[in-house]
Design a protein around this motif. Structure first.
Motif, PDB file in Angstrom:
ATOM      1  N   LEU A 318       7.383  27.460  38.242  1.00  0.00           N
ATOM      2  CA  LEU A 318       7.517  26.018  38.000  1.00  0.00           C
ATOM      3  C   LEU A 318       7.633  25.248  39.310  1.00  0.00           C
ATOM      4  CD1 LEU A 318       7.673  23.581  36.156  1.00  0.00           C
ATOM      5  CD2 LEU A 318      10.108  24.034  35.805  1.00  0.00           C
ATOM      6  N   SER A 319       8.428  25.773  40.260  1.00  0.00           N
ATOM      7  CA  SER A 319       8.562  25.007  41.503  1.00  0.00           C
ATOM      8  C   SER A 319       7.244  24.988  42.276  1.00  0.00           C
ATOM      9  CB  SER A 319       9.738  25.467  42.368  1.00  0.00           C
ATOM     10  OG  SER A 319       9.800  26.830  42.439  1.00  0.00           O
ATOM     11  N   GLN A 320       6.447  26.063  42.174  1.00  0.00           N
ATOM     12  CA  GLN A 320       5.125  26.036  42.839  1.00  0.00           C
ATOM     13  C   GLN A 320       4.243  24.942  42.228  1.00  0.00           C
ATOM     14  OE1 GLN A 320       3.753  30.045  42.488  1.00  0.00           O
ATOM     15  NE2 GLN A 320       4.648  30.626  44.463  1.00  0.00           N
ATOM     16  N   ARG A 321       4.252  24.879  40.889  1.00  0.00           N
ATOM     17  CA  ARG A 321       3.415  23.857  40.236  1.00  0.00           C
ATOM     18  C   ARG A 321       3.881  22.445  40.556  1.00  0.00           C
ATOM     19  NH1 ARG A 321       1.774  27.815  35.325  1.00  0.00           N
ATOM     20  NH2 ARG A 321       1.425  29.323  36.934  1.00  0.00           N
ATOM     21  N   MET A 322       5.187  22.278  40.638  1.00  0.00           N
ATOM     22  CA  MET A 322       5.710  20.947  40.998  1.00  0.00           C
ATOM     23  C   MET A 322       5.308  20.596  42.433  1.00  0.00           C
ATOM     24  SD  MET A 322       9.482  21.424  39.351  1.00  0.00           S
ATOM     25  CE  MET A 322      10.222  19.927  39.996  1.00  0.00           C
ATOM     26  N   ALA A 323       5.385  21.580  43.316  1.00  0.00           N
ATOM     27  CA  ALA A 323       5.054  21.329  44.725  1.00  0.00           C
ATOM     28  C   ALA A 323       3.599  20.890  44.870  1.00  0.00           C
ATOM     29  CB  ALA A 323       5.329  22.572  45.560  1.00  0.00           C
ATOM     30  N   GLU A 324       2.732  21.431  44.014  1.00  0.00           N
ATOM     31  CA  GLU A 324       1.314  21.011  44.062  1.00  0.00           C
ATOM     32  C   GLU A 324       1.176  19.524  43.763  1.00  0.00           C
ATOM     33  OE1 GLU A 324      -0.473  23.739  41.281  1.00  0.00           O
ATOM     34  OE2 GLU A 324      -0.008  25.431  42.622  1.00  0.00           O
ATOM     35  N   GLU A 325       2.160  18.967  43.055  1.00  0.00           N
ATOM     36  CA  GLU A 325       2.128  17.513  42.762  1.00  0.00           C
ATOM     37  C   GLU A 325       3.060  16.730  43.686  1.00  0.00           C
ATOM     38  OE1 GLU A 325       1.626  16.073  38.990  1.00  0.00           O
ATOM     39  OE2 GLU A 325       1.206  17.991  38.040  1.00  0.00           O
ATOM     40  N   GLY A 326       3.512  17.387  44.737  1.00  0.00           N
ATOM     41  CA  GLY A 326       4.326  16.685  45.729  1.00  0.00           C
ATOM     42  C   GLY A 326       5.788  16.537  45.343  1.00  0.00           C
ATOM     43  N   VAL A 327       6.257  17.373  44.436  1.00  0.00           N
ATOM     44  CA  VAL A 327       7.666  17.305  44.024  1.00  0.00           C
ATOM     45  C   VAL A 327       8.336  18.629  44.365  1.00  0.00           C
ATOM     46  CG1 VAL A 327       9.261  16.978  42.096  1.00  0.00           C
ATOM     47  CG2 VAL A 327       7.106  15.708  42.146  1.00  0.00           C
ATOM     48  N   LEU A 328       9.384  18.563  45.166  1.00  0.00           N
ATOM     49  CA  LEU A 328      10.056  19.784  45.604  1.00  0.00           C
ATOM     50  C   LEU A 328      11.362  19.987  44.846  1.00  0.00           C
ATOM     51  CD1 LEU A 328       9.559  19.488  49.478  1.00  0.00           C
ATOM     52  CD2 LEU A 328       8.021  20.491  47.772  1.00  0.00           C
ATOM     53  N   ALA A 329      11.543  21.222  44.363  1.00  0.00           N
ATOM     54  CA  ALA A 329      12.805  21.569  43.682  1.00  0.00           C
ATOM     55  C   ALA A 329      13.010  23.067  43.827  1.00  0.00           C
ATOM     56  CB  ALA A 329      12.738  21.200  42.210  1.00  0.00           C
ATOM     57  N   ASN A 330      14.261  23.492  43.719  1.00  0.00           N
ATOM     58  CA  ASN A 330      14.564  24.918  43.847  1.00  0.00           C
ATOM     59  C   ASN A 330      15.031  25.510  42.527  1.00  0.00           C
ATOM     60  OD1 ASN A 330      13.990  25.274  46.569  1.00  0.00           O
ATOM     61  ND2 ASN A 330      16.051  24.672  47.209  1.00  0.00           N
ATOM     62  N   GLY A 331      14.695  26.784  42.329  1.00  0.00           N
ATOM     63  CA  GLY A 331      15.291  27.533  41.233  1.00  0.00           C
ATOM     64  C   GLY A 331      16.637  28.063  41.704  1.00  0.00           C
ATOM     65  N   ILE A 332      17.574  28.217  40.756  1.00  0.00           N
ATOM     66  CA  ILE A 332      18.833  28.864  41.143  1.00  0.00           C
ATOM     67  C   ILE A 332      18.958  30.235  40.500  1.00  0.00           C
ATOM     68  CG2 ILE A 332      20.041  26.708  41.671  1.00  0.00           C
ATOM     69  CD1 ILE A 332      21.500  26.967  38.991  1.00  0.00           C
ATOM     70  N   SER A 333      17.997  30.555  39.615  1.00  0.00           N
ATOM     71  CA  SER A 333      17.848  31.892  39.030  1.00  0.00           C
ATOM     72  C   SER A 333      16.438  31.881  38.459  1.00  0.00           C
ATOM     73  CB  SER A 333      18.887  32.121  37.928  1.00  0.00           C
ATOM     74  OG  SER A 333      18.514  31.390  36.767  1.00  0.00           O
ATOM     75  N   PRO A 334      15.923  33.003  37.979  1.00  0.00           N
ATOM     76  CA  PRO A 334      14.575  32.945  37.398  1.00  0.00           C
ATOM     77  C   PRO A 334      14.482  31.958  36.233  1.00  0.00           C
ATOM     78  CG  PRO A 334      15.232  35.214  37.794  1.00  0.00           C
ATOM     79  CD  PRO A 334      16.436  34.372  38.078  1.00  0.00           C
ATOM     80  N   GLU A 335      15.586  31.751  35.519  1.00  0.00           N
ATOM     81  CA  GLU A 335      15.535  30.891  34.314  1.00  0.00           C
ATOM     82  C   GLU A 335      16.094  29.491  34.533  1.00  0.00           C
ATOM     83  OE1 GLU A 335      17.676  33.795  33.746  1.00  0.00           O
ATOM     84  OE2 GLU A 335      15.874  35.001  33.485  1.00  0.00           O
ATOM     85  N   ALA A 336      16.660  29.217  35.698  1.00  0.00           N
ATOM     86  CA  ALA A 336      17.312  27.905  35.861  1.00  0.00           C
ATOM     87  C   ALA A 336      16.830  27.206  37.127  1.00  0.00           C
ATOM     88  CB  ALA A 336      18.832  28.060  35.903  1.00  0.00           C
ATOM     89  N   MET A 337      16.660  25.889  36.996  1.00  0.00           N
ATOM     90  CA  MET A 337      16.234  25.056  38.130  1.00  0.00           C
ATOM     91  C   MET A 337      17.340  24.051  38.437  1.00  0.00           C
ATOM     92  SD  MET A 337      12.834  25.562  38.868  1.00  0.00           S
ATOM     93  CE  MET A 337      12.424  24.027  39.670  1.00  0.00           C
ATOM     94  N   ARG A 338      17.315  23.582  39.693  1.00  0.00           N
ATOM     95  CA  ARG A 338      18.280  22.550  40.087  1.00  0.00           C
ATOM     96  C   ARG A 338      17.537  21.377  40.722  1.00  0.00           C
ATOM     97  NH1 ARG A 338      22.573  22.472  45.094  1.00  0.00           N
ATOM     98  NH2 ARG A 338      20.615  22.618  46.222  1.00  0.00           N
ATOM     99  N   LEU A 339      17.841  20.174  40.291  1.00  0.00           N
ATOM    100  CA  LEU A 339      17.343  18.953  40.933  1.00  0.00           C
ATOM    101  C   LEU A 339      18.561  18.198  41.460  1.00  0.00           C
ATOM    102  CD1 LEU A 339      14.936  17.601  38.118  1.00  0.00           C
ATOM    103  CD2 LEU A 339      14.339  19.123  40.013  1.00  0.00           C
ATOM    104  N   VAL A 340      18.464  17.712  42.685  1.00  0.00           N
ATOM    105  CA  VAL A 340      19.590  16.970  43.261  1.00  0.00           C
ATOM    106  C   VAL A 340      19.091  15.594  43.702  1.00  0.00           C
ATOM    107  CG1 VAL A 340      21.473  17.016  44.939  1.00  0.00           C
ATOM    108  CG2 VAL A 340      20.491  19.176  44.128  1.00  0.00           C
ATOM    109  N   THR A 341      19.706  14.547  43.173  1.00  0.00           N
ATOM    110  CA  THR A 341      19.304  13.193  43.565  1.00  0.00           C
ATOM    111  C   THR A 341      20.085  12.750  44.805  1.00  0.00           C
ATOM    112  OG1 THR A 341      20.903  12.247  42.033  1.00  0.00           O
ATOM    113  CG2 THR A 341      18.652  12.515  41.222  1.00  0.00           C
ATOM    114  N   HIS A 342      19.497  11.810  45.531  1.00  0.00           N
ATOM    115  CA  HIS A 342      20.106  11.344  46.781  1.00  0.00           C
ATOM    116  C   HIS A 342      19.434  10.054  47.213  1.00  0.00           C
ATOM    117  CE1 HIS A 342      16.505  12.920  48.717  1.00  0.00           C
ATOM    118  NE2 HIS A 342      16.689  14.042  48.053  1.00  0.00           N
ATOM    119  N   MET A 343      19.882   9.508  48.340  1.00  0.00           N
ATOM    120  CA  MET A 343      19.443   8.165  48.736  1.00  0.00           C
ATOM    121  C   MET A 343      17.970   8.080  49.137  1.00  0.00           C
ATOM    122  SD  MET A 343      21.265   7.800  52.393  1.00  0.00           S
ATOM    123  CE  MET A 343      20.600   8.570  53.862  1.00  0.00           C
TER     124      MET A 343
END
Ligand code: TLP
Length: 373
Positions: A318-343
């Motif tokens: 999922l993070s690879q596919r998101m990166a192809e659209e210019g959106v970066l995010a990390n997985g925290i396990s194979p089944e869980a992702m984390r998004l962190v908002t900021h300024m």
């Protein structure tokens, strides 16, 4: 460096002025200093902090101590160093540290509680990362000579890997009071304590006063490029100064960094609500996507953790596919992702992230259906 280079990247004053090509939701650690921070850094009064002569660091430490109602504070290069110095001071080799199973001190600080302090973690899994006194009490070692003794309790507020969750104040207060009655110190990994304070609408001082020591980061949601503070009694901070130096954290003219830190401390807490609203917007959108599991009501600060096992994609895919659209995010396990908002991410960026996730999940579902035919 090529001095004749026509447009050195460093020329730009505020690199957030241009619309970002990527939406970076990997962490709030990715924030870039504001134009005001950069100006303050350029103009900072400095001195040798190992001699205690950097006026800007001294000012930052004083302000942090005042804001948190503490005797003293020390500026350290990272949250990890702040936490590990606190652990070293509170414990003796051969002791145990009670923390939540997903705690940063246990999982992401390079086993330094063992390496540096000679201690072992006694991790306790807790719903939403929030420990309670009855759960902790059961794990305190009985006072017999043949059991490693409990040396410290460490809490994390907000709890990062549990999804930016916040301690109810009476729960944190009860842990501190009972631990003190049992003769145990309590450290707070408050990397994002200003987010917690914004969520409960109370000053950081009020929600941290019962802890023996507090670490908080300037370099996360508050937007400073580098640095954290450790707070405690005067004698605690005197000891921390020794260990900071031993770890190579004496930063000489570090006032350059503290200047940005002062702006982070004084001005940035006021805007954290925006990040929380954006995180909730993400959570509400994610809850609409087939295969994703999240309870948006639990997203109260700037961290969104969600389960993707129902999408058929793992977090790397999922993070690879998101990166192809210019959106970066990390997985925290194979089944869980984390998004962190900021300024450095606005509402439009969050909407783009939701679209990228939705498209990736829908495309994968279509492919799976086609393959099954
Ligand atoms: N957290 C980072 C990663 O290390 C996971 C992040 O991207 O969230 N305590 C907590 C609760 C933290 O989240 C972090 C960093 C730290 C301590 C350590 O701070 P630094 O990175 O300054 O050493």
């Amino acid at each position: 460096m090529n001095r004749t280079s026509p447009q050195p990247a460093i020329e730009r004053d505020d690199n957030r002025a241009a619309p970002p090509l990527t939406v970076d939701l990997r962490s709030d650690t990715v924030t870039k200093p504001t134009a005001e921070m950069r100006r303050a850094m350029a103009e900072a009064e400095v001195g040798d902090d190992v001699y205690g002569e950097d006026p800007t660091i001294n000012h930052l430490e004083q302000r942090a101590a005042e804001i948190f109602g503490r005797e003293a504070a020390i500026f350290v290069p990272s949250g990890t160093m702040g936490n590990q110095i606190a652990i070293k001071i509170h414990t003796r080799p051969g002791q145990e540290i009670i923390c939540e199973s997903r705690a940063h001190i246990f999982n992401y600080e390079m086993a330094m509680l063992a390496h540096f302090s000679g201690c072992m973690a006694r991790p306790i899994p807790a719903e939403d990362g929030v420990l309670t006194w009855p759960e902790i009490k059961k794990q305190i070692a009985p006072k017999t000579y043949y059991r490693a003794q409990t040396g410290l309790i460490s809490l994390e507020n907000t709890h990062n890997m549990a999804g930016g969750t916040v301690y109810p104040q009476r729960v944190a207060d009860e842990i501190c009071d009972q631990a003190h009655d049992a003769g145990l110190p309590v450290h707070l990994d408050g990397a994002r304590i200003f987010n917690a304070a914004a969520a409960v609408k109370r000053p950081v001082k009020e929600i941290t006063l019962k802890f023996d020591s507090v670490m908080f980061c300037l370099s996360k949601g508050l937007g400073a490029p580098v640095g954290s503070l450790l707070l405690g009694s005067r004698s605690f901070i005197d000891q921390a100064r020794v260990y900071r130096k031993a770890l190579g954290g004496g930063m000489r003219q570090g006032g350059i960094l503290a200047a940005a830190g002062l702006i982070a401390l004084e001005k940035m807490p006021a805007r954290l609500r925006d990040d929380h609203d954006n995180a909730r917007f993400l959570a509400d959108g994610l809850a609409q996507i087939a295969g994703i599991r999240i309870d948006p009501a639990k997203v109260v600060t700037n961290i969104v953790v969600f389960d993707i096992s129902g999408t058929g994609l793992n977090s790397v895919e999922l993070s690879q596919r998101m990166a192809e659209e210019g959106v970066l995010a990390n997985g925290i396990s194979p089944e869980a992702m984390r998004l962190v908002t900021h300024m450095d991410v606005d509402r439009a960026g969050c909407a783009r992230a939701l679209q990228a996730i939705k498209r990736a999940c829908e495309r994968h579902a279509t492919l799976r259906r086609t393959a099954q035919r």
